[in-house]
Scaffold this active site. Structure first.
Site, short mmCIF file in Angstrom:
data_model
loop_
_atom_site.label_atom_id
_atom_site.label_comp_id
_atom_site.label_asym_id
_atom_site.label_seq_id
_atom_site.Cartn_x
_atom_site.Cartn_y
_atom_site.Cartn_z
N CYS A 260 -22.21 -90.60 121.26
CA CYS A 260 -21.54 -89.39 121.71
C CYS A 260 -22.27 -88.87 122.96
O CYS A 260 -23.29 -89.43 123.37
CB CYS A 260 -21.57 -88.33 120.60
SG CYS A 260 -23.22 -87.68 120.27
N CYS B 174 -26.05 -87.97 122.36
CA CYS B 174 -26.94 -89.12 122.24
C CYS B 174 -27.07 -89.88 123.55
O CYS B 174 -28.16 -90.33 123.91
CB CYS B 174 -26.45 -90.03 121.11
SG CYS B 174 -26.58 -89.23 119.49
N GLU C 144 -29.24 -92.16 116.73
CA GLU C 144 -29.88 -92.39 118.02
C GLU C 144 -30.98 -91.36 118.30
O GLU C 144 -32.06 -91.72 118.77
CB GLU C 144 -28.85 -92.32 119.16
CG GLU C 144 -27.72 -93.31 119.03
CD GLU C 144 -26.46 -92.76 118.36
OE1 GLU C 144 -25.36 -93.14 118.78
OE2 GLU C 144 -26.58 -91.94 117.41
N HIS D 38 -28.33 -87.38 114.44
CA HIS D 38 -27.65 -88.65 114.68
C HIS D 38 -28.69 -89.77 114.68
O HIS D 38 -29.86 -89.54 115.02
CB HIS D 38 -26.95 -88.64 116.03
CG HIS D 38 -25.76 -87.74 116.10
ND1 HIS D 38 -24.72 -87.96 116.98
CD2 HIS D 38 -25.42 -86.63 115.40
CE1 HIS D 38 -23.80 -87.02 116.82
NE2 HIS D 38 -24.21 -86.20 115.88
#
Length: 156
Positions: A83, A86, A55, A53
């Site tokens: 999410c 993260c 992040e 991801h």
């Protein structure tokens, strides 16, 4: 232009990179002392790895640059609400403040589905500000999924 918008525009540039790779267009930048120290975008499809991801990748790059796992006094700008994975990484990395563009009603862990930062007590608190360039952040996602549906329809 406010710094918040300036840095969110940089996160949107990262989201556009993801879009061009047919990745869900999410971008993130990490700022320390008014300067961007890392930037990243989603690479889940490219790397065939669910943890890639924006992040997480931005945290990895910032940690490498600062030679520290504690990203003290760092702020993150992300185009979509994080999410749970993260958000948890931000707590563990000691991110000072998070700026969010669009909310994620399906998997958002900073208020939309639940709030990892407020509903639970951890050893670190992350400040949050939502809605930075909200429309632009929502529009890139809407456009991406609309075009993805068209591509899938045309391949049938």
């Amino acid at each position: 232009m406010e710094d918040k918008e300036k840095f969110m525009k940089e996160a949107l540039k990262e989201a556009k990179k993801a879009y061009n790779k047919l990745e869900v267009p999410i971008g993130a930048v990490i700022v320390k002392d008014g300067k961007i120290i890392s930037r990243a975008h989603n690479l889940k499809e490219t790397k065939k790895d669910t943890t890639k991801h924006a992040e997480i990748l931005a945290i990895e790059k910032a940690s490498k640059k600062l030679q520290a796992w504690r990203l003290l006094d760092c702020e993150m700008y992300v185009t979509l609400e994080p999410c749970s994975m993260c958000a948890g990484a931000m707590i563990n990395a000691r991110i000072k403040k998070l700026y969010i563009g669009a909310l994620d009603e399906k998997t958002g862990a900073v208020g939309s589905v639940f709030n990892l930062f407020e509903d639970y007590k951890f050893n670190h608190d992350v400040e949050v500000e939502k809605g930075i360039m909200k429309e632009e952040c929502e529009n890139i996602l809407k456009d991406f999924f609309k075009n993805l549906r068209k591509m899938k329809k045309n391949t049938k």
